[in-house]
Design a protein around this motif. Structure first.
Motif, PDB file in Angstrom:
ATOM      1  N   SER A   2     -11.582 -52.780 106.116  1.00 31.80           N
ATOM      2  CA  SER A   2     -11.774 -53.117 107.520  1.00 31.80           C
ATOM      3  C   SER A   2     -11.049 -52.082 108.383  1.00 31.80           C
ATOM      4  O   SER A   2      -9.973 -51.601 108.023  1.00 31.80           O
ATOM      5  CB  SER A   2     -11.273 -54.528 107.826  1.00 31.80           C
ATOM      6  OG  SER A   2      -9.914 -54.660 107.495  1.00 31.80           O
ATOM      7  N   LEU A   3     -11.658 -51.760 109.503  1.00 32.79           N
ATOM      8  CA  LEU A   3     -11.119 -50.739 110.398  1.00 32.79           C
ATOM      9  C   LEU A   3      -9.891 -51.284 111.123  1.00 32.79           C
ATOM     10  O   LEU A   3      -9.953 -52.313 111.779  1.00 32.79           O
ATOM     11  CB  LEU A   3     -12.190 -50.310 111.407  1.00 32.79           C
ATOM     12  CG  LEU A   3     -11.814 -49.189 112.367  1.00 32.79           C
ATOM     13  CD1 LEU A   3     -11.564 -47.892 111.617  1.00 32.79           C
ATOM     14  CD2 LEU A   3     -12.905 -48.997 113.406  1.00 32.79           C
ATOM     15  N   CYS A   4      -8.760 -50.587 110.976  1.00 35.34           N
ATOM     16  CA  CYS A   4      -7.513 -50.988 111.653  1.00 35.34           C
ATOM     17  C   CYS A   4      -7.323 -50.237 112.968  1.00 35.34           C
ATOM     18  O   CYS A   4      -6.887 -50.809 113.956  1.00 35.34           O
ATOM     19  CB  CYS A   4      -6.300 -50.687 110.783  1.00 35.34           C
ATOM     20  SG  CYS A   4      -6.187 -51.657 109.305  1.00 35.34           S
ATOM     21  N   ASP A   5      -7.620 -48.944 112.946  1.00 38.60           N
ATOM     22  CA  ASP A   5      -7.373 -48.125 114.131  1.00 38.60           C
ATOM     23  C   ASP A   5      -8.281 -46.906 114.095  1.00 38.60           C
ATOM     24  O   ASP A   5      -8.755 -46.497 113.030  1.00 38.60           O
ATOM     25  CB  ASP A   5      -5.909 -47.676 114.174  1.00 38.60           C
ATOM     26  CG  ASP A   5      -5.424 -47.372 115.591  1.00 38.60           C
ATOM     27  OD1 ASP A   5      -6.266 -47.210 116.494  1.00 38.60           O
ATOM     28  OD2 ASP A   5      -4.198 -47.286 115.789  1.00 38.60           O
ATOM     29  N   LYS A   6      -8.509 -46.344 115.263  1.00 30.31           N
ATOM     30  CA  LYS A   6      -9.374 -45.160 115.396  1.00 30.31           C
ATOM     31  C   LYS A   6      -8.691 -44.167 116.326  1.00 30.31           C
ATOM     32  O   LYS A   6      -8.229 -44.547 117.392  1.00 30.31           O
ATOM     33  CB  LYS A   6     -10.721 -45.589 115.943  1.00 30.31           C
ATOM     34  CG  LYS A   6     -11.753 -44.500 115.975  1.00 30.31           C
ATOM     35  CD  LYS A   6     -13.096 -45.108 116.324  1.00 30.31           C
ATOM     36  CE  LYS A   6     -14.206 -44.117 116.201  1.00 30.31           C
ATOM     37  NZ  LYS A   6     -14.514 -43.709 114.861  1.00 30.31           N
ATOM     38  N   VAL A   7      -8.640 -42.912 115.905  1.00 26.88           N
ATOM     39  CA  VAL A   7      -8.085 -41.837 116.728  1.00 26.88           C
ATOM     40  C   VAL A   7      -9.241 -40.920 117.112  1.00 26.88           C
ATOM     41  O   VAL A   7      -9.996 -40.468 116.250  1.00 26.88           O
ATOM     42  CB  VAL A   7      -7.007 -41.035 115.960  1.00 26.88           C
ATOM     43  CG1 VAL A   7      -6.501 -39.870 116.792  1.00 26.88           C
ATOM     44  CG2 VAL A   7      -5.864 -41.933 115.527  1.00 26.88           C
ATOM     45  N   HIS A   8      -9.396 -40.665 118.406  1.00 26.92           N
ATOM     46  CA  HIS A   8     -10.427 -39.743 118.901  1.00 26.92           C
ATOM     47  C   HIS A   8      -9.859 -39.095 120.157  1.00 26.92           C
ATOM     48  O   HIS A   8      -9.836 -39.708 121.228  1.00 26.92           O
ATOM     49  CB  HIS A   8     -11.726 -40.487 119.219  1.00 26.92           C
ATOM     50  CG  HIS A   8     -12.800 -39.599 119.753  1.00 26.92           C
ATOM     51  ND1 HIS A   8     -13.560 -38.784 118.939  1.00 26.92           N
ATOM     52  CD2 HIS A   8     -13.226 -39.359 121.011  1.00 26.92           C
ATOM     53  CE1 HIS A   8     -14.402 -38.102 119.685  1.00 26.92           C
ATOM     54  NE2 HIS A   8     -14.221 -38.431 120.955  1.00 26.92           N
TER      55      HIS A   8
END
Length: 128
Positions: A2-8
């Protein structure tokens, strides 16, 4: 997973590059190859060590073209939300470079990079 965090985000970095072995007086052209990225995730902090191969065409004091290859590197760090075991999928894309004049055999190169990273938690279920 499951996706915890996203950096963009974009990241600007300056580099001092030594060209003294070329007797270069002006850079004419610069291009780069794909970056090599080493990643770490420790105590909620995502770290990326990026190495970018550069190819430089310059002219020397006799107005002859000269070519060299240099590597530049930088560290990127960002705090991320994580739950338990994680894996991350990262991508560092150079968007462009600019450079100044050559002084004492050195020049300053400024690069802009797009940093994308997904941080996932691994969920396991024991079944029979």
């Amino acid at each position: 997973m499951s996706l915890c965090d996203k950096v963009h985000e974009t990241h600007i970095q300056k580099f001092a590059v030594d060209l003294s072995s070329l007797d270069a007086k002006k850079i004419c052209c610069l291009w780069w190859d794909m970056p090599k990225v080493n990643k770490t995730l420790h105590d909620g902090n995502l770290g990326l060590h990026c190495i970018i191969p550069l190819n430089i065409v310059a002219v020397d004091s006799d107005e002859r073209p000269v070519f060299c290859e240099r590597e530049i590197d930088f560290e990127f760090s960002k705090s991320v939300d994580v739950n338990g075991s994680v894996v991350e999928d990262e991508c560092v894309v150079p968007l462009g470079f600019s450079w100044g004049s050559i002084s004492d055999g050195k020049t300053e190169i400024k690069g802009e990079f797009l940093i994308d990273a997904d941080v996932f938690s691994l969920d396991t279920v024991n079944t029979l």
